[in-house]
Scaffold this motif. Structure first.
Motif, short mmCIF file in Angstrom:
data_model
loop_
_atom_site.label_atom_id
_atom_site.label_comp_id
_atom_site.label_asym_id
_atom_site.label_seq_id
_atom_site.Cartn_x
_atom_site.Cartn_y
_atom_site.Cartn_z
N ILE A 114 25.06 40.79 37.40
CA ILE A 114 25.52 40.31 38.69
C ILE A 114 25.69 41.51 39.62
CG2 ILE A 114 27.38 39.16 39.97
CD1 ILE A 114 25.71 37.28 38.29
N GLN A 115 24.99 41.49 40.73
CA GLN A 115 25.10 42.57 41.70
C GLN A 115 25.54 42.00 43.04
OE1 GLN A 115 21.56 44.96 41.99
NE2 GLN A 115 21.62 45.57 39.85
N THR A 116 26.72 42.40 43.48
CA THR A 116 27.23 41.95 44.77
C THR A 116 28.27 42.93 45.27
OG1 THR A 116 28.54 40.27 45.90
CG2 THR A 116 28.77 40.40 43.52
N VAL A 117 28.21 43.24 46.55
CA VAL A 117 29.19 44.17 47.12
C VAL A 117 30.58 43.55 47.15
CG1 VAL A 117 27.47 45.36 48.52
CG2 VAL A 117 28.63 43.36 49.47
N VAL A 118 30.66 42.23 47.12
CA VAL A 118 31.95 41.54 47.19
C VAL A 118 32.82 41.88 45.98
CG1 VAL A 118 33.12 39.32 47.24
CG2 VAL A 118 31.06 39.66 48.59
N PHE A 119 32.29 41.63 44.78
CA PHE A 119 33.07 41.85 43.57
C PHE A 119 33.42 43.33 43.42
CE2 PHE A 119 33.51 42.68 39.02
CZ PHE A 119 34.49 41.76 38.69
N ASP A 120 32.45 44.20 43.67
CA ASP A 120 32.69 45.63 43.52
C ASP A 120 33.77 46.12 44.49
OD1 ASP A 120 30.70 45.46 41.70
OD2 ASP A 120 29.21 46.57 42.85
N ARG A 121 33.72 45.63 45.73
CA ARG A 121 34.71 46.05 46.73
C ARG A 121 36.11 45.60 46.34
NH1 ARG A 121 34.11 43.62 52.62
NH2 ARG A 121 32.13 44.73 52.45
N VAL A 122 36.24 44.34 45.93
CA VAL A 122 37.56 43.81 45.57
C VAL A 122 38.10 44.51 44.33
CG1 VAL A 122 38.81 41.76 44.80
CG2 VAL A 122 37.15 41.58 46.65
N LEU A 123 37.24 44.75 43.34
CA LEU A 123 37.66 45.42 42.12
C LEU A 123 38.18 46.82 42.44
CD1 LEU A 123 37.83 45.16 39.02
CD2 LEU A 123 35.53 46.15 38.92
N ARG A 124 37.46 47.55 43.27
CA ARG A 124 37.85 48.91 43.63
C ARG A 124 39.17 48.93 44.39
NH1 ARG A 124 33.41 50.17 45.47
NH2 ARG A 124 33.68 49.44 47.60
N GLU A 125 39.28 48.08 45.43
CA GLU A 125 40.48 48.06 46.26
C GLU A 125 41.69 47.54 45.49
OE1 GLU A 125 39.38 45.83 49.69
OE2 GLU A 125 38.13 47.45 50.53
N PHE A 126 41.46 46.57 44.61
CA PHE A 126 42.57 46.00 43.82
C PHE A 126 43.13 47.05 42.88
CE2 PHE A 126 44.64 43.34 40.66
CZ PHE A 126 45.21 42.34 41.43
N HIS A 127 42.26 47.84 42.26
CA HIS A 127 42.73 48.88 41.35
C HIS A 127 43.55 49.94 42.09
CE1 HIS A 127 42.95 51.83 38.20
NE2 HIS A 127 42.36 52.72 38.96
#
Length: 319
Positions: A114-127
């Motif tokens: 799964i490649q999407t900027v949405v999940f990656d952005r939220v995962l990074r900011e949430f951490h």
């Protein structure tokens, strides 16, 4: 030194209720009006004023029959009290603005690649925001994710969804377009001017869910509609393994366009007709509303959903 000790003692002994009462007296312009605003008796307000003046050893208000005037000392104290009151009144707002530390564990089941900027952005900011939260991400087929969610094993699923499943809620994460490709060693590699009829007898590589009742049923419908008669020589539930078999020349096969773009640019894959694509297949966020979520799980899911709903679908794929 003795004077400083006296000032420190005065600061420790001052009663905020006396200061507040004095502020209201000044604002209302009379003892009687202040008593009404504070819902206390007039004698109680007068006594509070006398106690404050005694503590400060200063007359703050000159008062008498028909006479009410704030002294210079009273004006100074009033200005300070108003500033203090403004700060205290903001305490509630300040406390609400402080994000309470969230900890806990979040388990996510995800279909492969799964490649999407949405999940990656939220995962990074949430951490960054909640560093004490831990994650586990398992990659399994979509059908198994559906079962895991129904059994309340995981927090969130990111996978394909052919049709709504009772008890589960979903939101489209990304729109994918599947196209057909072949690898460098395939006989159709590099050929132009092809149409779908040129592909019908070719061997095929696909996904194990490329079936009429599977999550990738649009691919099965396409092959049946176009009369593809070649063998299925390779299949996997894992997108990376399907890609591997196509690149290695086992047969032509479908891949999401945004996944294959780099391989096409690098010469590993060659795009085949139909050039408008084989089928649109959406990737969904799925969760079981009846699960008992911890605070970390709730916060992550809501952050992800908020980002999905705020970001147009054409900006959710990597560029």
């Amino acid at each position: 030194m003795a004077e400083q000790r006296e000032l420190d003692k005065l600061g420790n002994q001052l009663d905020w209720n006396l200061l507040r009462t004095f502020m209201v007296i000044v604002q209302e312009g009379s003892i009687t009006a202040a008593a009404s605003r504070l819902f206390v008796t007039q004698p109680a307000v007068s006594l509070a004023l006398k106690r404050l003046e005694a503590r400060l050893d200063r007359e703050l208000i000159e008062r008498g029959p028909g006479h009410f005037r704030i002294t210079e000392a009273g004006e100074t104290i009033y200005r300070e009290v108003v500033d203090i009151y403004g700060t205290i009144s903001r305490f509630g707002i300040l406390v609400r603005e402080i994000q309470e530390e969230i900890s806990g564990h979040i388990r996510i089941f995800m279909t492969s690649r799964i490649q999407t900027v949405v999940f990656d952005r939220v995962l990074r900011e949430f951490h960054i925001r909640y560093p004490r939260v831990t994650f586990r991400i398992d990659v399994i087929p979509s059908a198994e994710i559906h079962i895991a969610l129904q059994q309340k094993i995981c927090t969130l699923g990111i996978c394909l969804l052919r049709e709504p499943i009772p008890g589960l809620r979903s939101e489209v994460l990304i729109h994918q377009t599947y196209r057909l490709y072949c690898g460098r060693g395939h006989r159709l590699y590099g050929r132009t001017g092809l149409d779908v009829a040129d592909l019908r007898k070719e061997d095929f590589v696909s996904f194990t869910t490329d079936q009429i009742d599977g999550t990738l049923s649009p691919l099965a419908v396409f092959r049946a509609r176009e009369g593809f008669g070649g063998r299925i020589v390779g299949a996997s539930a894992n997108l990376e393994e399907v890609r591997r078999m196509i690149v290695c020349g086992l047969g032509l096969g479908p891949l999401p366009e945004h996944i294959a773009t780099r391989d096409v640019a690098d010469g590993e894959l060659w795009e085949l007709p139909p050039y408008e694509g084989v089928a649109p297949v959406d990737v969904h966020l799925i969760w079981n509303q009846q699960s008992k979520f911890n605070r970390a799980e709730i916060a992550f899911r809501e952050a992800l959903l908020a980002t999905v709903r705020d970001l147009p679908v054409d900006r959710r794929l990597p560029t």
